[in-house]
Design an enzyme around this catalytic site. Structure first.
Site, PDB file in Angstrom:
ATOM      1  N   HIS A  75      57.545   4.958  36.287  1.00 53.90           N
ATOM      2  CA  HIS A  75      58.708   3.812  36.040  1.00 53.90           C
ATOM      3  C   HIS A  75      59.265   3.430  35.088  1.00 53.90           C
ATOM      4  O   HIS A  75      60.370   2.712  35.685  1.00 53.90           O
ATOM      5  CB  HIS A  75      58.060   2.543  37.173  1.00 53.90           C
ATOM      6  CG  HIS A  75      58.623   2.161  38.294  1.00 53.90           C
ATOM      7  ND1 HIS A  75      60.019   0.475  37.821  1.00 53.90           N
ATOM      8  CD2 HIS A  75      59.445   2.995  39.264  1.00 53.90           C
ATOM      9  CE1 HIS A  75      60.571   0.123  39.275  1.00 53.90           C
ATOM     10  NE2 HIS A  75      60.655   1.464  39.527  1.00 53.90           N
ATOM     11  N   LYS A  77      62.158   3.451  32.233  1.00 49.29           N
ATOM     12  CA  LYS A  77      63.160   4.500  32.203  1.00 49.29           C
ATOM     13  C   LYS A  77      63.390   3.581  30.318  1.00 49.29           C
ATOM     14  O   LYS A  77      63.463   2.067  30.199  1.00 49.29           O
ATOM     15  CB  LYS A  77      64.518   3.527  33.264  1.00 49.29           C
ATOM     16  CG  LYS A  77      64.361   3.868  33.880  1.00 49.29           C
ATOM     17  CD  LYS A  77      63.255   2.322  35.460  1.00 49.29           C
ATOM     18  CE  LYS A  77      63.352   2.738  36.239  1.00 49.29           C
ATOM     19  NZ  LYS A  77      62.493   1.516  37.154  1.00 49.29           N
ATOM     20  N   ASP A  82      65.966   9.051  17.016  1.00 41.43           N
ATOM     21  CA  ASP A  82      65.017   9.241  16.514  1.00 41.43           C
ATOM     22  C   ASP A  82      63.611   8.288  15.806  1.00 41.43           C
ATOM     23  O   ASP A  82      64.019   7.671  14.345  1.00 41.43           O
ATOM     24  CB  ASP A  82      66.297   9.586  14.996  1.00 41.43           C
ATOM     25  CG  ASP A  82      66.957  10.409  15.245  1.00 41.43           C
ATOM     26  OD1 ASP A  82      66.545  11.342  15.948  1.00 41.43           O
ATOM     27  OD2 ASP A  82      68.619  10.341  14.929  1.00 41.43           O
TER      28      ASP A  82
END
Length: 133
Positions: A75, A77, A82
């Site tokens: 779940h 996100k 870099d």
């Protein structure tokens, strides 16, 4: 972001609304940017078909398979660039995640946080919580 070397993306879902993002990910990986994309239950994600055609040396896709607990899911996100900048958000990569939902996120310009995020997902791959597709 011109000289990107690595990109980590996680998402519960990826809808066709993000077709342009898929094209950018493919272009970045073809130019030598190492992309790791973590996805929830790829078998239910039609929008990954194009990405799957381009997976390879610079584009790795990792799947969180359905669990015995049907409510368990990837779940998180996250987008991390870099190991320097990390976006952590509640928004899915979907139309409603970007248009209409009330979502909240935070951009951390911190090498320490970015490396921690990378470390978490590296460990989850090592523990076989995610499997490379």
């Amino acid at each position: 972001m011109l000289n990107q070397q690595t990109l980590i993306i996680t998402g519960y879902s990826l809808s066709s609304y993000f077709a342009d993002l898929v094209d950018i990910i493919i272009q970045k990986s073809q130019s030598g940017v190492f992309v790791k994309f973590f996805v929830n239950d790829i078998d239910s994600q039609e929008s990954f078909e194009k990405l799957l055609r381009y997976k390879g040396r610079f584009l790795k896709i990792y799947n969180y398979k359905k669990q015995e607990d049907s409510m368990a899911a990837l779940h998180a996100k996250v987008i991390s660039v870099d190991q320097k900048k990390t976006l952590i958000t509640s928004a899915n990569l979907s139309y409603h995640g970007q248009q209409g939902n009330i979502e909240l996120g935070m951009l951390a310009e911190s090498k320490k946080i970015a490396k921690q995020v990378d470390g978490v997902f590296t460990e989850l791959v090592f523990k076989k919580v995610f499997t490379e597709i």
